[in-house]
Design a protein around this motif. Structure first.
Motif, short mmCIF file in Angstrom:
data_model
loop_
_atom_site.label_atom_id
_atom_site.label_comp_id
_atom_site.label_asym_id
_atom_site.label_seq_id
_atom_site.Cartn_x
_atom_site.Cartn_y
_atom_site.Cartn_z
N THR A 64 -17.54 48.21 -32.81
CA THR A 64 -16.17 47.95 -33.21
C THR A 64 -15.17 48.85 -32.49
N LEU A 65 -13.91 48.46 -32.59
CA LEU A 65 -12.85 49.27 -32.00
C LEU A 65 -12.78 50.65 -32.64
N ASP A 66 -12.88 50.72 -33.96
CA ASP A 66 -12.84 52.02 -34.63
C ASP A 66 -13.96 52.93 -34.13
N ASN A 85 -18.58 43.92 -30.05
CA ASN A 85 -18.10 42.86 -30.94
C ASN A 85 -16.86 42.15 -30.43
N LEU A 87 -13.02 41.48 -28.45
CA LEU A 87 -11.63 41.91 -28.43
C LEU A 87 -10.98 41.59 -29.76
N PRO A 88 -10.71 42.59 -30.60
CA PRO A 88 -10.08 42.29 -31.89
C PRO A 88 -8.62 41.91 -31.70
N ALA A 89 -8.14 41.05 -32.57
CA ALA A 89 -6.74 40.62 -32.49
C ALA A 89 -5.82 41.84 -32.58
N GLY A 91 -5.83 44.38 -30.72
CA GLY A 91 -6.49 45.63 -30.38
C GLY A 91 -6.32 46.07 -28.95
N PRO A 102 -13.79 46.27 -23.50
CA PRO A 102 -14.22 45.23 -24.44
C PRO A 102 -15.25 44.31 -23.79
N GLU A 109 -10.86 35.09 -25.98
CA GLU A 109 -10.81 36.53 -25.73
C GLU A 109 -10.56 36.80 -24.25
#
Length: 371
Positions: A64-66, A85, A87-89, A91, A102, A109
């Motif tokens: 994850t990004l975090d 996982n 590219l989160p929206a 992010g 990513p 994505e």
């Protein structure tokens, strides 16, 4: 303040480094990365990742990004950190700011990264995942073909990596391994003219490394094997054990035949014996599925778990164990020399991955230095 009754989790960082070097040696000319997602599989990314970097790792994989942002703070600049996982929206700014990579898993994505994946006028690198039989993340065969047909779509940002993922690599005889490899190679072949020259390729996870050089490509990304889990089902574990989990005896009592133990009275003592209560339960990652079928060890002596594992406690039958070993405050091995994480997982009907990632924050953690 340290809870003197807390279970003790000892993590051998030298063993982690040795496992990394062993895996890197096995893949020869390819590079060896490391999966440190889920807090380094529960062992502690802040402690593990710098050891892997010192051992030579330059490519790290998180989910994850975090996790990526946290790992960048731990490692500083330099190593590549991939977000498996996708590219989160919203992010992209954080990803660019932390110099993360990513792994793009879908056409939307890819389109979003082409639009936002810039820092100033410089396109930022990303990886692309191709699904070859997992039906999880990654481009389908049709999506991959459409992407290739779109002219220079693979050249609109630096392509840091193209990856696939094996579904059955821990079963060397599974036909799925060869089928996935053949499909992955076909996908790469049809993209030969579209892929930028020298684009790195990654396919092998921990178990994939042991399938042979055909699976190694440019970069392997082991995870579980780094932390001592067996990468090959049904075969001797080639990896060095990394962790030891010891619970503490809180109380010992003599019981008569016919005495029930634990919630639901699911165990009844068949004869007079002694029951020890351990300060560890399913809130600590000792799964309830171990009730009445798992075991712990006191030295060389096996002590079966009796009754249900509860949230904070479990009970063991110590009637056949020398009394000198069974005293309040004594440590018992839940995972240790006589029982690996894989062994405990089999008793619980699960896999070693779940055992590791469920390791509790309540443990007293002790890290043995890497050198």
């Amino acid at each position: 303040m340290i809870d003197r009754n807390a279970a003790v989790l000892t993590i051998d960082l030298a063993a982690v480094a040795q496992n990394y070097r062993q895996l890197a040696d096995r893949i020869g000319g390819a590079q060896c990365g490391a999966a440190v997602k889920a807090n380094a599989y529960g062992l502690g990314a802040a402690e593990v990742a710098p050891v892997l970097r010192a051992a030579g790792c330059r490519h790290f994989f998180v989910a994850t990004l975090d996790e990526g942002l946290s790992l960048r703070r731990i490692l500083g600049s330099g190593p590549q950190i991939f977000l498996l996982n996708g590219l989160p929206a919203g992010g992209a700014p954080d990803i660019i700011g932390a110099d993360l990579v990513p792994v793009l898993d879908s056409p939307p994505e890819i389109e979003a990264w082409q639009q936002f994946g810039r820092k100033g006028d410089i396109p930022r690198p990303a990886a692309i995942q191709i699904d070859t039989g997992m039906s999880r993340l990654g481009l389908t065969a049709r999506e991959w073909q459409r992407l290739i047909a779109d002219g220079d779509s693979l050249r609109r940002f630096p392509l840091a990596l193209v990856i696939g993922h094996l579904a059955c690599s821990d079963e060397p005889a599974s036909p799925h391994n060869h089928q996935q490899l053949a499909l992955f190679r076909r996908h790469l072949e049809i993209a030969r003219d579209a892929l930028p020259a020298g684009t790195p390729i990654s396919f092998a996870n921990s178990s994939g490394i042991f399938l042979g050089s055909d699976y190694h490509f440019d970069l392997a990304r082991p995870g579980a094997a780094l932390y001592g889990l067996n990468p090959m089902l049904g075969q001797p574990n080639p990896m060095r054990q990394v962790l030891r989990l010891q619970g503490k005896i809180l109380q010992v009592r003599d019981v008569d035949a016919g005495t029930p133990v634990g919630y639901g009275a699911t165990h009844t003592c068949a004869h007079p014996t002694r029951i020890a209560t351990i300060g560890c339960g399913y809130a600590d990652g000792v799964f309830r599925a171990l009730s009445n079928q798992g075991a712990v060890h006191l030295g060389d002596h096996r002590a079966p778990i009796v009754g249900r594992v509860s949230m904070d406690l479990l009970s063991i039958d110590v009637g056949e164990i020398p009394a000198a070993l069974v005293q309040p405050g004594a440590l018992v091995d839940i995972i240790g020399p006589r029982q690996s994480a894989d062994d405990l997982a089999r008793a619980a009907g699960t896999i070693g991955y779940e055992i590791l990632t469920a390791l509790s924050a309540r443990y007293e953690r002790r890290y043995l230095p890497a050198g």
